[in-house]
Design an enzyme around this catalytic site. Structure first.
Site, PDB file in Angstrom:
ATOM      1  CD  GLU A  10      -2.808  -1.303   0.365  1.00 41.30           C
ATOM      2  OE1 GLU A  10      -3.283  -0.223  -0.182  1.00 41.30           O
ATOM      3  OE2 GLU A  10      -3.265  -2.519   0.243  1.00 41.30           O
ATOM      4  CB  CYS A  48      -1.347   7.341   2.531  1.00 40.38           C
ATOM      5  SG  CYS A  48      -2.434   6.579   3.517  1.00 40.38           S
TER       6      CYS A  48
END
Ligand code: NAD
Length: 559
Positions: A312, A346
């Site tokens: 990720e 993020c």
């Protein structure tokens, strides 16, 4: 217990020879519900947090060694984890795990694997439910560690602990669902399709969601029956140790999970390259993730499996402001998404694309809203923008701001004032007039720096929004049903938010993760996540018995 998990502690272990304890029983858990966030408008919640901060302050500076097979093992060297809000303060010292210790952690995980694989799914799920209970009990304390170690403002730290609880509760329930074999029986033939774990899983985590991401990846691996080596980020290695304490309090069997603090570049490649590692679950930067993906593809002669990599990665997330957007909501949503936790999520907004007719008014309002955000040490209850994580990040973001001055107009530059010498503070910065292909509009910054781009119409706005290598989060503020429908179709990101901020995804409700250069893997906190940690198997049995099966021993038969 408020979730209906009635653990039966006496029956939780596997039998001594490692077979599953078939008598394990657990009441069916209640349906998953997101853990409520703490309401800090209540005086008692504020007092509890203050008390936890004081309690944790008295423990700063403790040393945390790796834990392998349930034993702490000392290391020749340690590294310091500093408080970014007060950078002279040492939060903890962590053992700098050696190559030998990384190998030992994998060996312990390998040895523990067969018994853990054979442990009933319900029993493994129950360990997670126990871990969730421990985290509820230690909630303020665990949040306080994050305030000190990562400069995470109180509310955000509290949300991180809540998310960790959610992962344990959600994946526990998901495992109960997956544990039911799919049957396709026909007369004379039984067909069963089921899942089993992959093996030793290395979990490599970032610092920004210091407990939630480490916990989520580890919990998923554990509940599916894999054994885990947890490698926290250097900057949040103390919180990694706290999560290990939680797993130990939940009485996970020895060897099933190891805590391996250390320097990523030193022990990361050893773990990734190890022939006995079946899977690497990574969350972090694009550069490291791609490197791991490449390295894991190499097959060593003694290796018996092809490694699975889950990665990720980063984002370059945009919010589009349509020309009929509600300005109050849009300004607030962009400021919160871009500057909360100093832009170190993020999912954070780092580009805002504003339609021509609203552009100037929007920028003027955004500047004023940003000016009102409080830059402060993370323990300050009023803090919205805390420090950035460390000296390297501080320097990198400062360099980016300098570069940005050649790429756009710096319309707002906050000042850290007296905090400059105290910690790694960077106040919010906003650049306007940025071209879509400029580096500050293309590369992840991971700090409180926002690029404003102007678009003549929605076509162009969508072209800009989709025009980076990333596809993680995105947003739209609009009142037009037609434009909302179009953006839903055409703004291709993993998590799209309409008329709200683009951070703060909740487990189950908003499964999280992206594609393109934002990662490989399906969404954390979603219905497909656990499938990545398992291998499907099919067993077919011919049940048409021809002749008869005598129930006497062969020796008694006379042919
Ligand atoms: P990072 O890539 O620098 O470090 C992540 C982890 O990798 C750390 O534990 C580090 O020690 C380890 N590591 C470093 N070099 C290694 C190597 N050669 N081999 C193996 N491991 C190694 O990332 P970070 O600074 O900790 O986190 C910030 C990044 O994470 C940002 O890019 C952010 O967007 C991303 N992120 C993504 C998500 C998501 O869900 N997509 C969530 C959080 C953070």
């Amino acid at each position: 217990m408020d979730r209906g998990q009635q653990a039966n502690h006496d029956s939780r272990r596997t039998t001594p020879d490692g077979r599953a304890n078939q008598s394990y029983e657990m009441d069916a858990p209640s349906p998953f519900r997101v853990e409520p966030l703490t309401d800090f408008s209540r005086a008692e919640a504020r007092r509890a947090m203050d008390a936890a901060l004081a309690q944790v302050a008295a423990q700063l500076g403790t040393t945390y060694f790796p834990i392998i097979n349930d034993q702490a093992v000392s290391t020749a060297a340690t590294f310091d984890s500093l408080n970014p809000s007060h950078c002279k303060q040492i939060v903890g010292r962590c053992g700098r795990s050696s190559v030998e210790q990384a190998n030992a952690a994998v060996a312990a995980a390998k040895a523990a694997f067969p018994a853990w694989r054979n442990t009933e799914a319900a029993q493994r799920a129950d360990y997670l439910f126990q871990a969730a209970q421990v985290m509820r009990r230690r909630r303020f304390e665990l949040a306080a560690w994050q305030v000190y170690e990562c400069g995470k403002p109180r509310r955000e730290a509290d949300a991180d602990v809540a998310e960790s609880i959610d992962y344990c509760e959600f994946y526990g329930r998901e495992m109960l669902r997956l544990a039911q074999p799919r049957r396709r029986d026909v007369p004379g033939e039984e067909n069963s399709y089921f899942y089993e774990p992959r093996g030793v899983t290395v979990v490599i985590a970032p610092w920004n969601f210091p407990m939630a991401i480490l916990c989520g990846m580890s919990a998923a691996a554990l509940v599916t029956g894999n054994t885990v080596v947890m490698k926290p980020a250097e900057q949040s290695a103390v919180i990694g140790a706290k999560l290990m304490e939680v797993f130990q309090e939940a009485e996970l069997p020895p060897g099933v999970v190891a805590y391996l603090p250390g320097i990523g570049e030193e022990i990361g490649p050893v773990l990734v390259d190890h022939p006995d590692v079946a899977m690497i679950a990574f969350t972090g930067s694009r550069g490291v993730g791609l490197h791991i993906n490449r390295q894991a593809a190499e097959v060593r002669p003694e290796q018996q499996l092809i490694k699975r990599v889950l990665a990720e990665l980063g984002g370059k997330n945009a919010i589009i402001i349509d020309d009929d957007a509600d300005m109050d909501e849009a300004v607030h949503g962009v400021a919160a998404s871009a500057f909360g936790y100093a832009g170190q999520k993020c999912s954070a907004c780092s580009r805002v694309i504003v339609l021509e007719s609203l552009h100037d008014a929007f920028v003027a309002r955004l500047i004023e809203a940003t000016r009102s955000l409080k830059l402060a040490p993370a323990e300050d209850p009023g803090c919205t923008v805390g420090p950035v994580i460390d000296a390297d990040a501080h320097q990198r973001i400062r360099d980016t701001i300098e570069k940005g001055k050649n790429e756009g107009r710096l319309v707002y530059a906050g000042d850290a004032g007296a905090l400059k010498d105290e910690g790694y503070y960077i106040a919010p910065h906003i650049f306007a007039g940025v071209a879509a292909e400029a580096s500050i509009a293309q590369e992840e910054i991971f700090g409180p720096v926002l690029a404003v781009l102007r678009a003549r119409d929605l076509d162009r706005a969508l072209e800009i929004a989709n025009g980076t290598p990333y596809a993680l989060t995105g947003g739209l503020f609009s009142r037009s049903p037609e434009n909302i429908a179009r953006v839903k179709r055409e703004f291709r990101v993993g998590n799209l938010y309409i008329n709200r901020k683009i951070t703060g995804a909740l487990v189950d409700r908003q499964p999280f993760g992206g594609f393109k250069m934002s990662g490989i893997g399906s969404k954390a906190g979603g219905p497909d996540y656990l499938l990545q940690f398992v291998l499907p198997r099919t067993i077919t049995e011919n049940t048409l018995r021809r002749g008869f099966a005598p129930d006497v021993g062969a020796a008694e038969l006379e042919f």
